[in-house]
Design a protein around this motif. Structure first.
Motif, mmCIF file in Angstrom:
data_model
loop_
_atom_site.group_PDB
_atom_site.id
_atom_site.type_symbol
_atom_site.label_atom_id
_atom_site.label_comp_id
_atom_site.label_asym_id
_atom_site.label_seq_id
_atom_site.Cartn_x
_atom_site.Cartn_y
_atom_site.Cartn_z
ATOM 1 N N THR A 1 0.823 -1.204 0.000
ATOM 2 C CA THR A 1 0.000 0.000 0.000
ATOM 3 C C THR A 1 0.863 1.263 0.000
ATOM 4 O O THR A 1 2.015 1.247 0.440
ATOM 5 N N SER A 2 0.275 2.353 -0.473
ATOM 6 C CA SER A 2 0.974 3.640 -0.434
ATOM 7 C C SER A 2 0.011 4.767 -0.758
ATOM 8 O O SER A 2 -1.067 4.546 -1.303
ATOM 9 N N ILE A 3 0.427 5.980 -0.411
ATOM 10 C CA ILE A 3 -0.268 7.199 -0.833
ATOM 11 C C ILE A 3 0.743 8.094 -1.525
ATOM 12 O O ILE A 3 1.579 8.725 -0.872
ATOM 13 N N SER A 4 0.715 8.126 -2.833
ATOM 14 C CA SER A 4 1.528 9.041 -3.631
ATOM 15 C C SER A 4 2.924 9.216 -3.041
ATOM 16 O O SER A 4 3.638 8.245 -2.810
ATOM 17 N N ASN A 5 3.319 10.458 -2.752
ATOM 18 C CA ASN A 5 4.650 10.734 -2.209
ATOM 19 C C ASN A 5 4.674 10.767 -0.683
ATOM 20 O O ASN A 5 5.682 11.138 -0.087
ATOM 21 N N TYR A 6 3.561 10.388 -0.060
ATOM 22 C CA TYR A 6 3.467 10.502 1.398
ATOM 23 C C TYR A 6 4.010 9.275 2.129
ATOM 24 O O TYR A 6 4.770 9.389 3.084
ATOM 25 N N THR A 7 3.613 8.092 1.704
ATOM 26 C CA THR A 7 4.014 6.869 2.398
ATOM 27 C C THR A 7 5.526 6.710 2.378
ATOM 28 O O THR A 7 6.165 6.841 1.336
ATOM 29 N N GLN A 8 6.100 6.414 3.538
ATOM 30 C CA GLN A 8 7.547 6.327 3.663
ATOM 31 C C GLN A 8 7.960 4.941 4.150
ATOM 32 O O GLN A 8 7.404 4.423 5.112
ATOM 33 N N ASP A 9 8.946 4.360 3.491
ATOM 34 C CA ASP A 9 9.501 3.082 3.922
ATOM 35 C C ASP A 9 10.935 3.227 4.419
ATOM 36 O O ASP A 9 11.517 2.302 4.947
ATOM 37 N N ASP A 10 11.521 4.382 4.214
ATOM 38 C CA ASP A 10 12.893 4.625 4.645
ATOM 39 C C ASP A 10 12.918 5.811 5.601
ATOM 40 O O ASP A 10 11.932 6.530 5.761
ATOM 41 N N ASN A 11 14.055 6.013 6.221
ATOM 42 C CA ASN A 11 14.211 7.161 7.102
ATOM 43 C C ASN A 11 14.228 8.442 6.270
ATOM 44 O O ASN A 11 15.032 8.588 5.356
ATOM 45 N N VAL A 12 13.320 9.338 6.580
ATOM 46 C CA VAL A 12 13.235 10.606 5.858
ATOM 47 C C VAL A 12 13.117 11.735 6.869
ATOM 48 O O VAL A 12 12.899 11.508 8.060
ATOM 49 N N ASP A 13 13.249 12.935 6.364
ATOM 50 C CA ASP A 13 13.157 14.102 7.222
ATOM 51 C C ASP A 13 11.746 14.223 7.795
ATOM 52 O O ASP A 13 10.764 14.282 7.054
ATOM 53 N N ALA A 14 11.644 14.254 9.119
ATOM 54 C CA ALA A 14 10.341 14.299 9.780
ATOM 55 C C ALA A 14 9.557 15.545 9.390
ATOM 56 O O ALA A 14 8.331 15.506 9.250
ATOM 57 N N ALA A 15 10.258 16.648 9.198
ATOM 58 C CA ALA A 15 9.589 17.897 8.829
ATOM 59 C C ALA A 15 8.944 17.783 7.450
ATOM 60 O O ALA A 15 7.842 18.293 7.220
ATOM 61 N N ALA A 16 9.625 17.097 6.529
ATOM 62 C CA ALA A 16 9.080 16.922 5.182
ATOM 63 C C ALA A 16 7.813 16.077 5.214
ATOM 64 O O ALA A 16 6.842 16.359 4.502
ATOM 65 N N VAL A 17 7.828 15.039 6.047
ATOM 66 C CA VAL A 17 6.644 14.184 6.183
ATOM 67 C C VAL A 17 5.487 14.992 6.760
ATOM 68 O O VAL A 17 4.346 14.902 6.297
ATOM 69 N N ARG A 18 5.786 15.802 7.767
ATOM 70 C CA ARG A 18 4.748 16.627 8.383
ATOM 71 C C ARG A 18 4.183 17.635 7.390
ATOM 72 O O ARG A 18 2.966 17.864 7.342
ATOM 73 N N ASP A 19 5.040 18.231 6.577
ATOM 74 C CA ASP A 19 4.580 19.189 5.567
ATOM 75 C C ASP A 19 3.641 18.517 4.568
ATOM 76 O O ASP A 19 2.616 19.090 4.178
ATOM 77 N N GLU A 20 3.996 17.307 4.137
ATOM 78 C CA GLU A 20 3.150 16.584 3.185
ATOM 79 C C GLU A 20 1.827 16.191 3.841
ATOM 80 O O GLU A 20 0.770 16.231 3.209
ATOM 81 N N TYR A 21 1.890 15.818 5.105
ATOM 82 C CA TYR A 21 0.691 15.477 5.886
ATOM 83 C C TYR A 21 -0.289 16.654 5.874
ATOM 84 O O TYR A 21 -1.475 16.500 5.561
ATOM 85 N N LEU A 22 0.215 17.834 6.182
ATOM 86 C CA LEU A 22 -0.634 19.024 6.237
ATOM 87 C C LEU A 22 -1.113 19.435 4.846
ATOM 88 O O LEU A 22 -2.250 19.891 4.679
ATOM 89 N N ARG A 23 -0.250 19.255 3.839
ATOM 90 C CA ARG A 23 -0.626 19.620 2.472
ATOM 91 C C ARG A 23 -1.794 18.761 1.985
ATOM 92 O O ARG A 23 -2.749 19.269 1.377
#
Length: 243
Positions: free
Chosen positions: A93-115
């Motif tokens: 499963t995934s959602i476009s560029n949101y779903t993460q399987d690797d370590n990524v910048d937490a701020a970037a994930v939060r920004d995408e979450y809010l977007r």
């Protein structure tokens, strides 16, 4: 306890009341309530499961929530299919560029979450219904990829690519879309889908669904449906990407 149980089953009112009540509880009271919910969760269901990755059909204990997910995923894939063709579904499963399987910048994930929340609330309007909690549930459920446990149904319009028989066409010298279409003329595209977020009280279903039809033809959407009596009626969608 009952508010927490309702929230775990997708009830938005239960979720709100649980969070409100939790602010008045001590940590030990919260822990006790969570333990009670855990003890009273629906039992796993024994089903005949087709393990396509290993060509096996076995009796397996399937979590009740997974059974509900599979019913909803099957309905969405059928509804989004083209008559006489099938889409090839990625096994995770995934959602476009949101779903993460690797370590990524937490701020970037939060920004995408809010977007994504802003996009959904801006584009999908359901009279008398606050879509934000359900959108948050969708994102929470799909922060990390999950392997599907859904049986392929070509006649219904989808094949789950557990063995990566179709993804090999897109490896180096795999032949790409041209070879895929030559060898599998009824394969209409490649699809990624999320776990659903479902509020049975409304009843509203929110899910991500994205399909690539060729190198330069495809789109992904978060779609809201009304789910009643085993049927889906679309309430609105927001486009996440296009190619």
């Amino acid at each position: 306890m009952w508010f927490d149980f309702a929230a775990s089953r997708g009830n938005m009112k239960g979720r709100k009341q649980r969070d409100k009540l939790a602010k008045k509880m001590t940590p030990s009271q919260i822990a006790e309530a969570q333990q009670l919910v855990k003890e009273r969760q629906p039992k796993d269901i024994t089903l005949v499961v087709a393990n396509e990755a290993e060509d096996k059909v076995v009796l397996a204990q399937v979590p009740a929530k997974q059974v509900e997910d599979n019913v909803l995923l099957d309905l969405v894939l059928k509804k989004e299919s083209y008559k006489g063709y099938y889409t090839v579904v990625a096994p995770r499963t995934s959602i476009s560029n949101y779903t993460q399987d690797d370590n990524v910048d937490a701020a970037a994930v939060r920004d995408e979450y809010l977007r994504i929340i802003r996009l959904v609330l801006l584009e999908i309007k359901i009279r008398g219904y606050d879509l934000k909690p359900l959108t948050e549930m969708l994102l929470d459920r799909n922060l990390h990829s999950t392997k599907l446990n859904l049986r392929s149904s070509p006649k219904a319009g989808y094949v789950v690519d557990y063995k990566e028989e179709y993804s090999r066409y897109f490896e180096e010298k795999g032949g790409g879309w041209k070879r895929l279409r030559a060898e599998h003329p009824k394969a209409s595209g490649r699809t990624r889908i999320s776990l659903p977020a479902y509020d049975p009280q409304s009843p509203v279903l929110l899910i991500y669904f994205g399909t690539q039809f060729d190198w330069t033809a495809g789109a992904g959407f978060i779609v809201a449906y009304r789910y009643e009596n085993g049927k889906l009626d679309e309430l609105g969608r927001v486009q996440m990407w296009i190619s």
